[in-house]
Design a protein around this motif. Structure first.
Motif, PDB file in Angstrom:
ATOM      1  N   ALA A   1       6.321  -0.746 -10.577  1.00 35.02           N
ATOM      2  CA  ALA A   1       5.821   0.624 -10.469  1.00 35.02           C
ATOM      3  C   ALA A   1       6.841   1.649 -10.937  1.00 35.02           C
ATOM      4  O   ALA A   1       6.505   2.802 -11.176  1.00 35.02           O
ATOM      5  CB  ALA A   1       5.427   0.916  -9.014  1.00 35.02           C
TER       6      ALA A   1
ATOM      7  N   LEU B   1       2.830   6.728  -5.180  1.00 33.58           N
ATOM      8  CA  LEU B   1       2.479   7.042  -6.566  1.00 33.58           C
ATOM      9  C   LEU B   1       1.260   7.966  -6.664  1.00 33.58           C
ATOM     10  O   LEU B   1       1.253   8.924  -7.430  1.00 33.58           O
ATOM     11  CB  LEU B   1       2.182   5.757  -7.341  1.00 33.58           C
ATOM     12  CG  LEU B   1       3.365   4.852  -7.648  1.00 33.58           C
ATOM     13  CD1 LEU B   1       2.877   3.488  -8.101  1.00 33.58           C
ATOM     14  CD2 LEU B   1       4.254   5.484  -8.691  1.00 33.58           C
ATOM     15  N   GLU B   2       0.221   7.642  -5.903  1.00 31.26           N
ATOM     16  CA  GLU B   2      -1.061   8.332  -6.070  1.00 31.26           C
ATOM     17  C   GLU B   2      -1.219   9.570  -5.206  1.00 31.26           C
ATOM     18  O   GLU B   2      -2.022  10.444  -5.530  1.00 31.26           O
ATOM     19  CB  GLU B   2      -2.205   7.357  -5.782  1.00 31.26           C
ATOM     20  CG  GLU B   2      -2.236   6.207  -6.775  1.00 31.26           C
ATOM     21  CD  GLU B   2      -3.218   5.110  -6.378  1.00 31.26           C
ATOM     22  OE1 GLU B   2      -4.004   5.300  -5.432  1.00 31.26           O
ATOM     23  OE2 GLU B   2      -3.181   4.047  -7.027  1.00 31.26           O
ATOM     24  N   LYS B   3      -0.487   9.658  -4.110  1.00 32.36           N
ATOM     25  CA  LYS B   3      -0.657  10.808  -3.221  1.00 32.36           C
ATOM     26  C   LYS B   3       0.569  11.718  -3.196  1.00 32.36           C
ATOM     27  O   LYS B   3       0.468  12.896  -3.511  1.00 32.36           O
ATOM     28  CB  LYS B   3      -0.984  10.334  -1.802  1.00 32.36           C
ATOM     29  CG  LYS B   3      -2.329   9.650  -1.711  1.00 32.36           C
ATOM     30  CD  LYS B   3      -2.605   9.151  -0.316  1.00 32.36           C
ATOM     31  CE  LYS B   3      -3.937   8.401  -0.296  1.00 32.36           C
ATOM     32  NZ  LYS B   3      -4.154   7.743   0.985  1.00 32.36           N
ATOM     33  N   LYS B   4       1.706  11.164  -2.826  1.00 28.43           N
ATOM     34  CA  LYS B   4       2.905  12.004  -2.644  1.00 28.43           C
ATOM     35  C   LYS B   4       3.360  12.638  -3.956  1.00 28.43           C
ATOM     36  O   LYS B   4       3.632  13.831  -4.008  1.00 28.43           O
ATOM     37  CB  LYS B   4       4.053  11.196  -2.033  1.00 28.43           C
ATOM     38  CG  LYS B   4       3.771  10.635  -0.665  1.00 28.43           C
ATOM     39  CD  LYS B   4       4.211  11.568   0.413  1.00 28.43           C
ATOM     40  CE  LYS B   4       3.910  10.944   1.775  1.00 28.43           C
ATOM     41  NZ  LYS B   4       4.746  11.428   2.821  1.00 28.43           N
TER      42      LYS B   4
ATOM     43  N   GLU C   1       1.455   2.375  -3.520  1.00 33.25           N
ATOM     44  CA  GLU C   1       0.287   3.094  -4.052  1.00 33.25           C
ATOM     45  C   GLU C   1       0.238   4.518  -3.520  1.00 33.25           C
ATOM     46  O   GLU C   1       0.002   5.466  -4.282  1.00 33.25           O
ATOM     47  CB  GLU C   1      -1.007   2.384  -3.650  1.00 33.25           C
ATOM     48  CG  GLU C   1      -1.276   1.084  -4.335  1.00 33.25           C
ATOM     49  CD  GLU C   1      -2.556   0.441  -3.791  1.00 33.25           C
ATOM     50  OE1 GLU C   1      -3.497   1.168  -3.420  1.00 33.25           O
ATOM     51  OE2 GLU C   1      -2.589  -0.798  -3.733  1.00 33.25           O
ATOM     52  N   ASP C   2       0.426   4.668  -2.201  1.00 34.44           N
ATOM     53  CA  ASP C   2       0.380   6.006  -1.597  1.00 34.44           C
ATOM     54  C   ASP C   2       1.440   6.926  -2.186  1.00 34.44           C
ATOM     55  O   ASP C   2       1.173   8.099  -2.446  1.00 34.44           O
ATOM     56  CB  ASP C   2       0.562   5.920  -0.081  1.00 34.44           C
ATOM     57  CG  ASP C   2      -0.642   5.324   0.632  1.00 34.44           C
ATOM     58  OD1 ASP C   2      -1.721   5.214   0.013  1.00 34.44           O
ATOM     59  OD2 ASP C   2      -0.497   4.956   1.810  1.00 34.44           O
TER      60      ASP C   2
ATOM     61  N   LYS D   1       0.822  -1.206   0.000  1.00 31.25           N
ATOM     62  CA  LYS D   1       0.000   0.000   0.000  1.00 31.25           C
ATOM     63  C   LYS D   1       0.862   1.265   0.000  1.00 31.25           C
ATOM     64  O   LYS D   1       0.461   2.295  -0.542  1.00 31.25           O
ATOM     65  CB  LYS D   1      -0.946   0.000   1.199  1.00 31.25           C
ATOM     66  CG  LYS D   1      -1.898   1.169   1.193  1.00 31.25           C
ATOM     67  CD  LYS D   1      -2.848   1.135   2.350  1.00 31.25           C
ATOM     68  CE  LYS D   1      -3.828   2.266   2.377  1.00 31.25           C
ATOM     69  NZ  LYS D   1      -3.547   3.463   1.674  1.00 31.25           N
TER      70      LYS D   1
ATOM     71  N   VAL E   1       1.657  13.136  -6.735  1.00 29.69           N
ATOM     72  CA  VAL E   1       0.636  14.079  -7.221  1.00 29.69           C
ATOM     73  C   VAL E   1       0.677  15.364  -6.398  1.00 29.69           C
ATOM     74  O   VAL E   1       0.675  16.469  -6.952  1.00 29.69           O
ATOM     75  CB  VAL E   1      -0.762  13.422  -7.183  1.00 29.69           C
ATOM     76  CG1 VAL E   1      -1.845  14.442  -7.486  1.00 29.69           C
ATOM     77  CG2 VAL E   1      -0.832  12.250  -8.159  1.00 29.69           C
TER      78      VAL E   1
END
Length: 183
Positions: free
Chosen positions: A161, A122-125, A119-120, A116, A127
């Motif tokens: 990733a 890639l998708e949060k930090k 994912e965090d 997870k 962005v």
């Protein structure tokens, strides 16, 4: 004492009251035991939380110290190393940011990273960084997930990733996965 129905009823009431008093005493003992147990569980919970915080701090110190001494990631040298950097929105903190003239690297540090966390990152930090740092719009953005404890699936997923996976080897941080791409 007579054995009249009234006497029997009074004797039964006395026995019932005695039984109720014993039950009340046992109930009070159980409530006290529950309260002591709850306090001890809270203490144990605080101890484990403290251990978790300390292991996280240990990992951050080790990894950030390694990058401060040698600001190189994947063969790229960086000019600046910043640690524990809050984002302008106040919702995100970057464990390590590495900067040079053309690249930025975000390194998230975990004592034991999980899928997870990929994912965090890639998708949060990534962005959030792009949105809050327009001055770095022309820079290549690299991501890394530093971990003290890794496992095969994590190494595989990090490679898929396209993020760096720095891990702990002896007294240095070394790359466990270097299949990366700029974001």
């Amino acid at each position: 004492m007579d054995n009249t129905p009234f006497d029997k009823m009074m004797q039964g009431m006395a026995e019932l009251q005695e039984s109720q008093a014993k039950a009340d005493l046992e109930s009070q003992k159980l409530r006290e035991l529950a309260a002591r147990t709850s306090r001890k569980l809270n203490l144990v919970d605080n101890i484990f939380e403290s251990i978790g915080i300390k292991t996280g701090c240990f990992a951050e110190e080790l990894v950030s110290g390694s990058f401060k001494r040698n600001p190189v990631l994947g063969g790229t040298r960086y000019d600046t190393v910043e640690c524990n950097v809050p984002d302008s929105n106040g919702k995100t903190e970057y464990d390590i940011l590495l900067f040079n003239d053309s690249s930025v690297a975000i390194i998230e540090i975990k004592y034991k990273a999980h899928l997870k966390d990929i994912e965090d990152l890639l998708e949060k930090k990534a962005v959030a960084f792009r949105l809050s740092h327009p001055e770095c719009a022309g820079h290549k953005l690299y991501l890394g997930l530093a971990t003290m404890i890794s496992y095969d699936e994590l190494v595989q997923k990090a490679g898929e990733a396209g993020i760096y996976l720095p891990g702990h080897e002896g007294k240095y941080v070394e790359l466990l996965s270097d299949k990366v791409r700029a974001f």
